[in-house]
Write a protein that holds these residues in place. Structure first.
Motif, PDB file in Angstrom:
ATOM      1  N   GLU A  14       0.748  -0.916   0.050  1.00  0.00           N
ATOM      2  CA  GLU A  14      -0.165  -0.305  -0.236  1.00  0.00           C
ATOM      3  C   GLU A  14       0.812   0.458  -0.341  1.00  0.00           C
ATOM      4  N   THR A  19      -1.104   5.315  -0.435  1.00  0.00           N
ATOM      5  CA  THR A  19      -2.668   4.186   0.080  1.00  0.00           C
ATOM      6  C   THR A  19      -2.728   5.664   1.641  1.00  0.00           C
ATOM      7  N   HIS A  20      -0.962   5.016   2.574  1.00  0.00           N
ATOM      8  CA  HIS A  20      -1.243   5.903   3.476  1.00  0.00           C
ATOM      9  C   HIS A  20      -0.409   7.371   3.542  1.00  0.00           C
ATOM     10  N   ASN A  21      -1.257   8.495   4.427  1.00  0.00           N
ATOM     11  CA  ASN A  21      -0.221   9.683   4.475  1.00  0.00           C
ATOM     12  C   ASN A  21      -0.193   9.580   6.333  1.00  0.00           C
ATOM     13  N   ASP A  28      -3.579  10.812   7.409  1.00  0.00           N
ATOM     14  CA  ASP A  28      -4.557   9.793   7.869  1.00  0.00           C
ATOM     15  C   ASP A  28      -4.837   9.971   9.102  1.00  0.00           C
ATOM     16  N   ASN A 110      -5.084   2.195  10.502  1.00  0.00           N
ATOM     17  CA  ASN A 110      -5.172   3.303   9.275  1.00  0.00           C
ATOM     18  C   ASN A 110      -6.652   3.730   9.591  1.00  0.00           C
ATOM     19  N   SER A 111      -7.630   4.373  10.513  1.00  0.00           N
ATOM     20  CA  SER A 111      -8.872   4.385  10.833  1.00  0.00           C
ATOM     21  C   SER A 111      -8.954   5.171   9.579  1.00  0.00           C
ATOM     22  N   SER A 112      -8.503   5.884   8.576  1.00  0.00           N
ATOM     23  CA  SER A 112      -8.919   6.677   7.585  1.00  0.00           C
ATOM     24  C   SER A 112      -8.956   5.900   6.102  1.00  0.00           C
ATOM     25  N   LYS A 113      -8.625   4.707   6.559  1.00  0.00           N
ATOM     26  CA  LYS A 113      -8.485   4.091   4.939  1.00  0.00           C
ATOM     27  C   LYS A 113      -8.411   2.367   5.450  1.00  0.00           C
ATOM     28  N   SER A 114      -9.737   2.654   5.726  1.00  0.00           N
ATOM     29  CA  SER A 114     -11.232   1.005   5.996  1.00  0.00           C
ATOM     30  C   SER A 114      -9.797   0.068   7.072  1.00  0.00           C
ATOM     31  N   ASN A 115      -9.586   0.780   8.060  1.00  0.00           N
ATOM     32  CA  ASN A 115      -8.907  -0.065   8.976  1.00  0.00           C
ATOM     33  C   ASN A 115      -7.724  -0.991   8.537  1.00  0.00           C
ATOM     34  N   LYS A 116      -7.265  -0.300   7.827  1.00  0.00           N
ATOM     35  CA  LYS A 116      -5.983  -0.840   7.077  1.00  0.00           C
ATOM     36  C   LYS A 116      -4.907  -0.854   7.819  1.00  0.00           C
TER      37      LYS A 116
END
Length: 152
Positions: A14, A19-21, A28, A110-116
């Motif tokens: 990802e 995907t992650h910021n 995120d 990451n709770s901002s991205k579907s809990n990834k």
């Protein structure tokens, strides 16, 4: 079964898709959830799940929001090697909790991205009764940061 400390494999992929910021102002929201010693979290964990998560007085499912006051840093140590690293700016603190079943793991996700899932971190078995549980964060350096990616 046992929890195994690792950066999650899905997280590595990802990163390549952006995907992650982790930036501080527009980044995120990342969280830290505690897991029982009997759970099975490891490199193959792809997302937060309540399965195997601790439960008890004062603990909220999903864990706590991570304080992120420092954006990731990257440095070069030579023309062919470098390290990118990040550490939250505050310890993970769970206050006024009673967790009587042994736990030994925290999942950063990451709770901002579907809990990834991002990473799994293990420690010795713990229980706590009407107290505060704190995971102290390491220094934010190339050799000790909570998350480190390095080339050689």
């Amino acid at each position: 079964m046992a929890n195994t400390q690792s950066m999650c494999t899905s997280f590595l992929g990802e990163l390549m898709t952006g995907t992650h910021n982790f930036t501080t102002s527009t980044g995120d929201t990342f969280k830290a959830a505690l897991y029982l010693s009997s759970a099975t979290l490891n490199a193959s964990t792809t997302a937060y799940s309540a399965t195997g998560e601790v439960s008890g007085t004062g603990y909220t499912a999903g864990g706590i929001t991570i304080t992120n006051g420092t954006s990731p840093t990257a440095t070069n140590s030579s023309t062919t090697a470098g390290t990118a690293y990040w550490t939250p700016t505050a310890s993970f603190t769970y206050t006024s909790v009673t967790l009587t079943t042994a736990f030994n793991c925290v999942l950063v996700y990451n709770s901002s991205k579907s809990n990834k899932a991002v990473s799994v971190h293990t420690f010795g078995d713990q229980t706590i009764t009407a107290g505060t549980f704190t995971l102290t964060m390491p220094s934010n350096t190339t050799s000790t940061a909570l998350l480190r990616l390095a080339t050689t």
